[in-house]
Design an enzyme around this catalytic site. Sequence first.
Site, mmCIF file in Angstrom:
data_model
loop_
_atom_site.group_PDB
_atom_site.id
_atom_site.type_symbol
_atom_site.label_atom_id
_atom_site.label_comp_id
_atom_site.label_asym_id
_atom_site.label_seq_id
_atom_site.Cartn_x
_atom_site.Cartn_y
_atom_site.Cartn_z
ATOM 1 N N PRO A 280 0.808 -1.226 0.000
ATOM 2 C CG PRO A 280 0.171 -0.883 2.205
ATOM 3 C CD PRO A 280 0.970 -1.791 1.329
ATOM 4 N N GLY A 281 0.316 2.281 -0.662
ATOM 5 C CA GLY A 281 0.891 3.616 -0.557
ATOM 6 C C GLY A 281 -0.106 4.478 0.195
ATOM 7 N NE ARG A 318 -4.721 11.907 -4.753
ATOM 8 C CZ ARG A 318 -5.964 11.625 -4.435
ATOM 9 N NH1 ARG A 318 -6.618 12.414 -3.601
ATOM 10 N NH2 ARG A 318 -6.554 10.571 -4.926
ATOM 11 C CB CYS A 352 -1.256 32.465 -13.931
ATOM 12 S SG CYS A 352 -1.007 33.973 -13.028
HETATM 13 N N1 LLP Z 1 2.109 -0.820 -6.220
HETATM 14 C C1 LLP Z 1 2.187 -0.412 -7.500
HETATM 15 C C2 LLP Z 1 2.879 -1.240 -8.480
HETATM 16 C C3 LLP Z 1 1.628 0.825 -7.879
HETATM 17 O O1 LLP Z 1 1.698 1.223 -9.140
HETATM 18 C C4 LLP Z 1 0.985 1.617 -6.897
HETATM 19 C C5 LLP Z 1 0.429 2.919 -7.241
HETATM 20 C C6 LLP Z 1 0.939 1.151 -5.571
HETATM 21 C C7 LLP Z 1 1.494 -0.088 -5.278
HETATM 22 C C8 LLP Z 1 0.304 1.916 -4.460
HETATM 23 O O2 LLP Z 1 -1.039 2.153 -4.693
HETATM 24 P P1 LLP Z 1 -1.953 2.754 -3.524
HETATM 25 O O3 LLP Z 1 -1.947 1.786 -2.398
HETATM 26 O O4 LLP Z 1 -1.358 4.040 -3.123
HETATM 27 O O5 LLP Z 1 -3.299 2.915 -4.130
HETATM 28 N N2 LLP Z 1 -1.434 9.634 -8.048
HETATM 29 C C9 LLP Z 1 -2.631 8.831 -7.849
HETATM 30 C C10 LLP Z 1 -2.290 7.421 -7.450
HETATM 31 C C11 LLP Z 1 -1.331 6.740 -8.420
HETATM 32 C C12 LLP Z 1 -0.938 5.354 -7.963
HETATM 33 C C13 LLP Z 1 0.177 4.795 -8.774
HETATM 34 N N3 LLP Z 1 0.563 3.479 -8.379
HETATM 35 C C14 LLP Z 1 -3.528 9.516 -6.821
HETATM 36 O O6 LLP Z 1 -3.179 10.584 -6.321
HETATM 37 O O7 LLP Z 1 -4.620 9.017 -6.506
#
Ligand code: LLP
Length: 434
Positions: A280-281, A318, A352
């Site tokens: 998770p991120g 976002r 801007c």
């Molecule tokens: N693993 C892989 C291979 C990924 O590509 C990603 C996210 C994650 C894990 C983590 O995903 P998460 O748990 O955070 O959903 N900028 C976008 C999100 C882009 C995610 C890219 N990859 C936003 O602000 O919603």
Amino acid sequence: MAERLSLGAMPNATEPSPLRDEIAGIPVARLAREFGTPTFVYDAARIVQRIRDLAAFDVVRYAQKANSNLAILDLCRRHGTRVDCVSAGEISRALAAGFQAQGAPPPIAYTADIFDRESLDLVVERGIYVNCGSPDMIDQYGERAGRRDIALRINPGFGHGHSQKTNTGGEQSKHGIWHEQVPACLERARRLDLHVSGLHMHIGSGTDLAHLSKVCGAMEDAVRRVGTGITSISAGGGLPVPSRAGEPAIDLDAYFELWNQSRQRIEAELGHAVSLEIEPGRYLVAESGYLVTEIRAVKQMGRNTFYIVDAGFNNLPRPILYGAYHGMSIAPAAGASRERALREVVVGGPLCESGDIFTQEEGGFVLTRTLPDAGVGDYLVIEQAGAYGFAMSSNYNSKPHAAELLIEDGRVHLVRRRQSVEDLIRGESIPPRG
Ligand code: LLP
């Protein structure tokens, strides 16, 4: 987008947002006075709690693309996570934050669809575990690395995300190895003396339990294609975080149970133990983060009232990218009255470009938000800004990057100083004349 934004603002049925005096016990007005605005503030305890929520998984691998500040990486490491990296820069950050290059399970994994030359050099030199998202990666790594274990990132043929831009599965996605190509990739790996020990699937970011659950079956099919060599499977990331009041949180026990049952079926078929990873991120860091801004103008445009703050999509893209919803609250300026009526407002930033609006939905349609009455000098706090906030920020309009603070055990740490104008132009030069 400018044309669409000129449409009248549409009221948005959300809960009225409250006043907020403090973050992790520290007054917002004090943080703003000492460190200036805009500033990202992270509550370490929230991150630690979120790591603990996932303790049932054998490995929690933090997808640092969500927030790669060294202090956040160090915090995650101290609380037992491993880390996922997508670039040479992210690997360097992980090493700088104290992650070992090698170990079991691998402290650092590199997950990508390509190697640029820097990342290939670095993973080979440091023996970093590689998760290949294309057949070319297998070839390029195999030619350089010698006998090594690798993982394959599989595109199971379907995906889902909170936006089409964060859906990473199916035929429209560039990510991963197409599931039907697994046998051919295994053969490629074998020829190059690479041993496929892990399989990984990540179908998208900000998805839901219904879609995530479909991945388990796809993983079981993929493991069958690979056979006995597999010792770890990764469920990827994608866990959603509720952003509006009343939205339910994901049922983590149910999610773990689905994966655990799949893992047990896989173990029974393979006849040995298989470790279960999650990557998770957003889930770990989104709710820990607040973007503290100052209201610098209150403008009336026909029927719409705008709060214009000193952060823009240079700090938090976002909303403009995905129409993402972020909770907001007002922190009164020091000594200001706390008696505030509620009003409908549009919240925008200083850039801007008319898309520089925090209250918008996908497609650029401006929405209003119910917020306490506020004026110049009050602070507006944008919530759930810990994931994909600073990490995606830019210097657009030559705006310096914001400062970042980490609050841990009641202490405030400046973990990134605000960028200066000197930082901003460092490395640029004007060609000599004559
Ligand atoms: N693993 C892989 C291979 C990924 O590509 C990603 C996210 C994650 C894990 C983590 O995903 P998460 O748990 O955070 O959903 N900028 C976008 C999100 C882009 C995610 C890219 N990859 C936003 O602000 O919603």
